[in-house]
Design an enzyme around this catalytic site. Structure first.
Site, PDB file in Angstrom:
ATOM      1  N   ASP A  78     -40.819 -37.866  -1.800  1.00  0.00           N
ATOM      2  CA  ASP A  78     -41.368 -36.548  -2.119  1.00  0.00           C
ATOM      3  C   ASP A  78     -40.247 -35.671  -2.643  1.00  0.00           C
ATOM      4  O   ASP A  78     -39.196 -35.539  -1.996  1.00  0.00           O
ATOM      5  CB  ASP A  78     -41.993 -35.901  -0.881  1.00  0.00           C
ATOM      6  CG  ASP A  78     -43.198 -36.667  -0.371  1.00  0.00           C
ATOM      7  OD1 ASP A  78     -43.755 -37.484  -1.131  1.00  0.00           O
ATOM      8  OD2 ASP A  78     -43.584 -36.447   0.792  1.00  0.00           O
ATOM      9  N   ASP A  92     -56.976 -36.014   0.008  1.00  0.00           N
ATOM     10  CA  ASP A  92     -56.136 -35.331   0.985  1.00  0.00           C
ATOM     11  C   ASP A  92     -57.045 -34.474   1.851  1.00  0.00           C
ATOM     12  O   ASP A  92     -57.639 -33.505   1.360  1.00  0.00           O
ATOM     13  CB  ASP A  92     -55.103 -34.451   0.286  1.00  0.00           C
ATOM     14  CG  ASP A  92     -54.197 -35.244  -0.643  1.00  0.00           C
ATOM     15  OD1 ASP A  92     -54.076 -36.456  -0.446  1.00  0.00           O
ATOM     16  OD2 ASP A  92     -53.624 -34.633  -1.563  1.00  0.00           O
TER      17      ASP A  92
END
Length: 226
Positions: free
Chosen positions: A7, A126
């Site tokens: 990330d 998500d």
């Protein structure tokens, strides 16, 4: 299959807790590139682009040349997907662009699948409180992950389910939430959010689900990981 996660935020590798609080930060990319190079797939997310706060395009391009990546974060158009693939991504992850005014945007799903091929698309689920969240986990829709899978199955090669409530907490992944999704699609299904042990990865593998792992890797909690 274990899929290591990278990330990116502010030009560094980070790990966030529930998408908000930064828990870890690394500036040395080569050590992780070396460790991740033996894996068939690495997940590469541009968090800045996901929340609309700049981007890490240069880093994405550099890492996608070195590692077999599926790339996500801020990819909200056909042109952006094509650019990521041209930069070396094996697949692109699409999330927010699959919604228009909080409703599923099936026309866009069909359009992007036609443009780049469904096998090169991963659709992101998500979830917070059983509902899909978009725009870097800042906005919760009224659509459930199961509804999204059922509606968009024909236009992607994989689904990525992230359980936001457990993301980064290392408290384990709630496997009961993934089973209905596994039953609803024959596409590759990938789970993320709180996975902390090889046992969890193995259990997910037994039901046909692959695992994205970040925090447990960076904190050295997987003994077999080198």
């Amino acid at each position: 299959m274990l899929i290591p996660s990278i990330d990116l935020m502010g030009g560094k590798i980070v790990q966030l807790v529930q998408g908000k609080r930064k828990a870890l930060e690394f500036g040395d990319f080569e050590v992780w590139v070396t460790r991740f190079s033996k894996y068939p797939l690495v997940q590469l997310i541009d968090l800045d682009a996901a929340i609309g706060n700049g981007d890490n395009v240069g880093l994405i391009r550099e890492l996608a040349r070195k590692l077999p990546c599926q790339v996500g974060g801020g990819i909200r158009s056909v042109a952006a997907a094509e650019a990521a693939l041209a930069a070396g991504a094996r697949r692109v992850i699409i999330g927010s662009a699959l919604f228009a005014e909080d409703q599923l945007h099936e026309d866009f799903a069909e359009k992007i699948a036609t443009a780049v091929g469904s096998s090169r698309l991963v659709f992101a689920l998500d979830a917070i409180g059983g509902r899909v969240t978009i725009h870097g986990w800042r906005k919760v829709t009224n659509v459930s992950p199961l509804q999204m899978v059922q509606a968009l199955d024909r236009w992607c090669g994989a689904f990525l389910y992230t359980h936001v409530e457990t993301e980064g907490l290392l408290q384990g992944f709630p496997q009961d939430v993934i089973r209905p999704l596994r039953e609803a699609t024959t596409r590759q299904l990938i789970a993320a959010g709180g996975i902390r042990s090889q046992g969890e990865i193995d259990e997910l593998h037994r039901i046909g689900v692959d695992s994205v792992v970040g925090m447990a890797i960076y904190k050295g909690l997987l003994p077999g990981f080198v």
